[in-house]
Design a protein around this motif. Structure first.
Motif, PDB file in Angstrom:
ATOM      1  N   TYR A  75       0.845  -1.186   0.000  1.00 26.51           N
ATOM      2  CA  TYR A  75       0.000   0.000   0.000  1.00 26.51           C
ATOM      3  C   TYR A  75       0.883   1.239   0.000  1.00 26.51           C
ATOM      4  N   ARG A  76       0.460   2.244  -0.774  1.00 27.73           N
ATOM      5  CA  ARG A  76       1.095   3.547  -0.670  1.00 27.73           C
ATOM      6  C   ARG A  76       0.605   4.234   0.612  1.00 27.73           C
ATOM      7  N   VAL A  77       1.407   5.172   1.111  1.00 23.04           N
ATOM      8  CA  VAL A  77       0.967   5.949   2.271  1.00 23.04           C
ATOM      9  C   VAL A  77      -0.085   6.966   1.844  1.00 23.04           C
ATOM     10  N   ARG A  78       0.099   7.544   0.669  1.00 25.66           N
ATOM     11  CA  ARG A  78      -0.895   8.445   0.080  1.00 25.66           C
ATOM     12  C   ARG A  78      -1.088   8.040  -1.376  1.00 25.66           C
ATOM     13  N   PRO A  79      -2.239   8.354  -1.984  1.00 23.17           N
ATOM     14  CA  PRO A  79      -2.465   7.925  -3.365  1.00 23.17           C
ATOM     15  C   PRO A  79      -1.416   8.490  -4.335  1.00 23.17           C
ATOM     16  N   SER A  80      -1.228   7.801  -5.451  1.00 23.06           N
ATOM     17  CA  SER A  80      -0.246   8.234  -6.444  1.00 23.06           C
ATOM     18  C   SER A  80      -0.562   9.645  -6.934  1.00 23.06           C
ATOM     19  N   GLY A  81       0.489  10.421  -7.136  1.00 25.75           N
ATOM     20  CA  GLY A  81       0.310  11.747  -7.713  1.00 25.75           C
ATOM     21  C   GLY A  81      -0.138  12.809  -6.733  1.00 25.75           C
ATOM     22  N   SER A  82      -0.274  12.464  -5.448  1.00 21.50           N
ATOM     23  CA  SER A  82      -0.526  13.505  -4.446  1.00 21.50           C
ATOM     24  C   SER A  82       0.703  14.405  -4.392  1.00 21.50           C
ATOM     25  N   ALA A  83       0.524  15.680  -4.023  1.00 18.94           N
ATOM     26  CA  ALA A  83       1.665  16.586  -3.947  1.00 18.94           C
ATOM     27  C   ALA A  83       2.725  15.982  -3.035  1.00 18.94           C
ATOM     28  N   GLY A  84       3.963  15.970  -3.486  1.00 20.66           N
ATOM     29  CA  GLY A  84       5.055  15.389  -2.720  1.00 20.66           C
ATOM     30  C   GLY A  84       5.388  13.971  -3.135  1.00 20.66           C
ATOM     31  N   ASP A  85       4.489  13.303  -3.846  1.00 22.94           N
ATOM     32  CA  ASP A  85       4.793  11.958  -4.355  1.00 22.94           C
ATOM     33  C   ASP A  85       5.879  12.098  -5.409  1.00 22.94           C
ATOM     34  N   SER A  86       6.983  11.378  -5.237  1.00 18.78           N
ATOM     35  CA  SER A  86       8.101  11.528  -6.168  1.00 18.78           C
ATOM     36  C   SER A  86       8.122  10.442  -7.226  1.00 18.78           C
ATOM     37  N   ASP A  87       7.164   9.545  -7.227  1.00 19.06           N
ATOM     38  CA  ASP A  87       7.172   8.460  -8.217  1.00 19.06           C
ATOM     39  C   ASP A  87       5.719   8.140  -8.567  1.00 19.06           C
ATOM     40  N   ILE A  88       5.160   8.970  -9.440  1.00 16.64           N
ATOM     41  CA  ILE A  88       3.726   8.874  -9.744  1.00 16.64           C
ATOM     42  C   ILE A  88       3.372   7.503 -10.307  1.00 16.64           C
ATOM     43  N   PHE A  89       4.264   6.926 -11.125  1.00 17.31           N
ATOM     44  CA  PHE A  89       4.012   5.612 -11.720  1.00 17.31           C
ATOM     45  C   PHE A  89       4.474   4.468 -10.805  1.00 17.31           C
ATOM     46  N   GLY A  90       5.182   4.780  -9.758  1.00 12.88           N
ATOM     47  CA  GLY A  90       5.710   3.728  -8.881  1.00 12.88           C
ATOM     48  C   GLY A  90       6.771   2.886  -9.555  1.00 12.88           C
ATOM     49  N   ALA A  91       7.428   3.436 -10.580  1.00 15.87           N
ATOM     50  CA  ALA A  91       8.276   2.619 -11.447  1.00 15.87           C
ATOM     51  C   ALA A  91       9.719   2.486 -10.986  1.00 15.87           C
ATOM     52  N   GLN A  92      10.126   3.234  -9.937  1.00 16.48           N
ATOM     53  CA  GLN A  92      11.535   3.197  -9.520  1.00 16.48           C
ATOM     54  C   GLN A  92      11.677   2.793  -8.050  1.00 16.48           C
ATOM     55  N   GLN A  93      10.800   1.923  -7.600  1.00 10.13           N
ATOM     56  CA  GLN A  93      10.853   1.503  -6.194  1.00 10.13           C
ATOM     57  C   GLN A  93      11.519   0.138  -6.017  1.00 10.13           C
ATOM     58  N   TYR A  94      11.993  -0.468  -7.096  1.00 11.33           N
ATOM     59  CA  TYR A  94      12.504  -1.836  -7.019  1.00 11.33           C
ATOM     60  C   TYR A  94      13.991  -1.913  -6.711  1.00 11.33           C
ATOM     61  N   ALA A  95      14.706  -0.796  -6.790  1.00 15.83           N
ATOM     62  CA  ALA A  95      16.171  -0.845  -6.737  1.00 15.83           C
ATOM     63  C   ALA A  95      16.732  -1.627  -5.542  1.00 15.83           C
ATOM     64  N   PRO A  96      16.181  -1.497  -4.344  1.00 16.11           N
ATOM     65  CA  PRO A  96      16.763  -2.248  -3.220  1.00 16.11           C
ATOM     66  C   PRO A  96      16.738  -3.770  -3.419  1.00 16.11           C
ATOM     67  N   LEU A  97      15.853  -4.253  -4.278  1.00 21.20           N
ATOM     68  CA  LEU A  97      15.784  -5.708  -4.510  1.00 21.20           C
ATOM     69  C   LEU A  97      17.001  -6.217  -5.283  1.00 21.20           C
ATOM     70  N   LEU A  98      17.617  -5.335  -6.083  1.00 19.26           N
ATOM     71  CA  LEU A  98      18.688  -5.778  -6.977  1.00 19.26           C
ATOM     72  C   LEU A  98      19.830  -6.434  -6.214  1.00 19.26           C
ATOM     73  N   ASP A  99      20.132  -5.897  -5.044  1.00 23.73           N
ATOM     74  CA  ASP A  99      21.307  -6.346  -4.295  1.00 23.73           C
ATOM     75  C   ASP A  99      20.993  -7.375  -3.219  1.00 23.73           C
ATOM     76  N   VAL A 100      19.776  -7.881  -3.197  1.00 27.01           N
ATOM     77  CA  VAL A 100      19.444  -8.904  -2.196  1.00 27.01           C
ATOM     78  C   VAL A 100      20.357 -10.125  -2.415  1.00 27.01           C
ATOM     79  N   ALA A 101      21.030 -10.550  -1.364  1.00 28.92           N
ATOM     80  CA  ALA A 101      21.981 -11.658  -1.482  1.00 28.92           C
ATOM     81  C   ALA A 101      21.253 -12.998  -1.409  1.00 28.92           C
ATOM     82  N   VAL A 102      21.591 -13.880  -2.345  1.00 27.50           N
ATOM     83  CA  VAL A 102      20.962 -15.195  -2.385  1.00 27.50           C
ATOM     84  C   VAL A 102      22.059 -16.248  -2.254  1.00 27.50           C
ATOM     85  N   ASP A 103      21.898 -17.151  -1.312  1.00 27.81           N
ATOM     86  CA  ASP A 103      22.908 -18.193  -1.062  1.00 27.81           C
ATOM     87  C   ASP A 103      22.666 -19.338  -2.046  1.00 27.81           C
ATOM     88  N   ILE A 104      23.253 -19.223  -3.214  1.00 27.66           N
ATOM     89  CA  ILE A 104      22.938 -20.166  -4.287  1.00 27.66           C
ATOM     90  C   ILE A 104      24.206 -20.535  -5.040  1.00 27.66           C
TER      91      ILE A 104
END
Lengths: 104, 452
Positions: A75-104
């Motif tokens: 859930y977003r804290v406030r709806p998309s596109g509210s003033a102050g929302d920096s990612d109206i499309f939600g398209a750049q929130q995945y970056a922290p997943l890139l570096d998740v370490a997997v023991d494989i």
């Protein structure tokens, strides 16, 4: 030890309606997908910790076999596109997943 | 046995132009319909609230022209849903007018145009709020209240297949729809040809974003979807793209909370038992989808309300000491705004890029970059006040008082010593569903002969 970005073909985020952002981690190799699931590096608990949110903010968490994908939605804290929302499309929130370490 | 072929050249007509090569290949493949969605709530609440489009009219016109000329040339219906990004009445009227102008420009033979509106009168919604069937919230929202309704400037309802079916049954050659479920645009065409509801809605689901269901990634390319006896097939039209099991199954989960359910006015497409099969290098077949009709038709409503006029300021920081104390710098600027305007009656937002500007509280990286860019937004009832709130909140960053700062000539850098007028701030006030007895109630249809 590998990074999730080395293992997944697609790691993305996007609006799911105006009140939620959904995350997709898609693998090409089913055995890699199965191993990542078995490692339990992506669960509601680990995702909540990574993004520093309460688990209740996770609306859905799905392991989607037809596409070899792990998918979760928050859930977003406030709806998309509210003033102050920096990612109206939600398209750049995945970056922290890139570096998740997997023991494989 | 009922069969149908539909091509979709664009997943959001107007937002970026379609690609001609794969579109012409799609037209040459002999479709029964040419259809595309032209709207999205991804673009935020401002276009609906201000009744504008976010897409340039030149791009809307270009794609409508390509589709209209092709559909008239091969004499198959053309269907557009969610006209002009929001599907509001003025956007439908605009698209109808563009079709009229294009028909005249190209001296097209007479054809029948159907269109319908999707805007909902607030008093209709108000009656429901007080009834024994309240306006239920989606995505964790509470039921709609009168105060939220009062804060709303415009509401559109999300059409299912019903108005499209009506216009197709009336023999329309071109249909311009108000706000609609993406998948209903295509599903209506398939239903009219007698396919099962399950195949019709799955066909719509897979076609709605055009080449997003193909790989390698490449948007705005045409795909062809078909129902022919056993399930739905989808084929990439661009010579270098393929619809694979992975790309088609992957698309089922795009932009949605879960990959199994698609809700439309009148029911739910269930994709839990879908089976995907590669039948040629560019085509995947999908079987096993189910459609579960709703016991009560509930139509989704989208509503946006104005919050205030808005100005934007931009400031940047390079001093590492200032960066380390950026919260104090912003607190100083905020305090100057408080002093001038008090604690309420306006909004003041700071996005600090280089720290957590993109992700805000979701950002796990805690160490800032060597330089920051701060975007300031001031929102207030009047433009004059919004400008001053924003100007104070931006310029006072320059005068922030940090005890040990070496640079006492100015605390931030400016690319512009001014603040910029932006679109008025809006918010999504309505994301709810309204129960209806008649699924056509909210979607009045009209037909007109063009070129007569």
């Amino acid at each position: 030890m590998k990074k999730l970005s080395d293992l997944a073909k697609t790691i993305r985020s996007k609006n799911a309606g105006v009140d939620k952002i959904t995350f997709d981690i898609i693998f090409t190799d089913r055995s890699v997908y199965d191993k990542v699931r078995q490692c339990k590096v992506l669960t509601p608990a680990t995702v909540a910790k990574l993004y520093n949110i309460e688990e209740q903010r996770i609306a859905d968490f799905v392991e989607y076999d037809p596409a070899c994908a792990i998918k979760f939605t928050i859930y977003r804290v406030r709806p998309s596109g509210s003033a102050g929302d920096s990612d109206i499309f939600g398209a750049q929130q995945y970056a922290p997943l890139l570096d998740v370490a997997v023991d494989i | 046995m009922s069969s149908i072929k539909i091509i979709c050249p664009n997943g959001h007509l107007g937002f970026a132009p379609l690609k001609a090569e794969s579109f012409l290949l799609g037209v040459a493949a002999g479709p029964d319909f040419i259809a595309a969605d032209s709207g999205s709530d991804d673009i935020g609440p401002v276009p609906l609230g201000t009744d504008t489009s976010t897409s340039p009219e030149a791009w809307q016109r270009q794609d409508l022209e390509a589709m209209l000329l092709a559909s008239r040339r091969i004499n198959v219906p053309m269907i557009i849903g969610s006209a002009g990004d929001t599907g509001s009445n003025s956007r439908v009227d605009r698209y109808v007018e563009i079709i009229r102008e294009l028909a005249k420009k190209h001296r097209l033979s007479p054809f029948k145009l159907g269109y319908f509106y999707s805007e909902v009168d607030k008093e209709r919604v108000r009656r429901a709020i007080g009834s024994d069937e309240p306006v239920l919230g989606l995505d964790g929202r509470d039921a709609l209240t009168e105060s939220e309704l009062d804060a709303t400037d415009r509401i559109v309802a999300m059409a299912g297949v019903h108005p499209y079916l009506k216009l197709l049954e009336e023999g329309c050659d071109v249909i311009i729809g108000g706000r609609s479920s993406d998948c209903a645009i295509f599903a209506a065409a398939a239903l009219q040809r007698g396919t099962s509801e399950a195949d019709a809605y799955y066909l719509g689901k897979v076609l709605e974003c055009a080449s997003f269901c193909a790989e390698p990634y490449g948007a705005k390319e045409t795909v062809l979807g078909a129902v022919n006896g056993s399930g739905v097939t989808v084929t990439a039209m661009h010579p270098d793209q393929r619809c694979t099991i992975a790309s088609v199954a992957g698309h089922a989960m795009y932009e949605r909370s879960n990959p199994y359910d698609e809700f439309v006015a009148g029911g739910r497409l269930d994709m839990r038992e879908c089976h995907y099969e590669q039948i040629d290098p560019r085509t995947t077949r999908v079987t096993g989808q189910r459609f579960i009709p709703a016991e009560r038709v509930r139509v989704k409503l989208e509503g946006a309300g104005k919050v205030g006029e808005r100005y934007i300021g931009i400031a940047s920081v390079r001093d590492p000491y200032t960066i380390a104390n950026i919260n104090d710098v912003i607190a100083w600027a905020k305090a100057q705004v408080f002093e001038r305007f008090g604690q309420s009656g306006y909004e003041l937002h700071y996005n600090v890029f280089g720290k957590n500007g993109v992700m805000g509280d979701l950002e796990p990286v805690k160490s800032p970059a060597h330089e920051l860019c701060i975007v300031v937004q001031g929102v207030a009832p009047t433009a004059e006040m919004a400008e001053e709130v924003c100007m104070t909140g931006t310029r006072q960053l320059f005068y922030a008082r940090l005890p040990d700062v070496k640079g006492t000539a100015g605390g931030v850098a400016f690319v512009l010593d001014e603040v910029l007028k932006a679109s008025p701030a809006h918010r999504w006030t309505v994301n709810h569903t309204l129960a209806v007895d008649d699924p056509l109630e909210l979607f009045p249809t009209h037909t007109v002969t063009i070129g007569a």
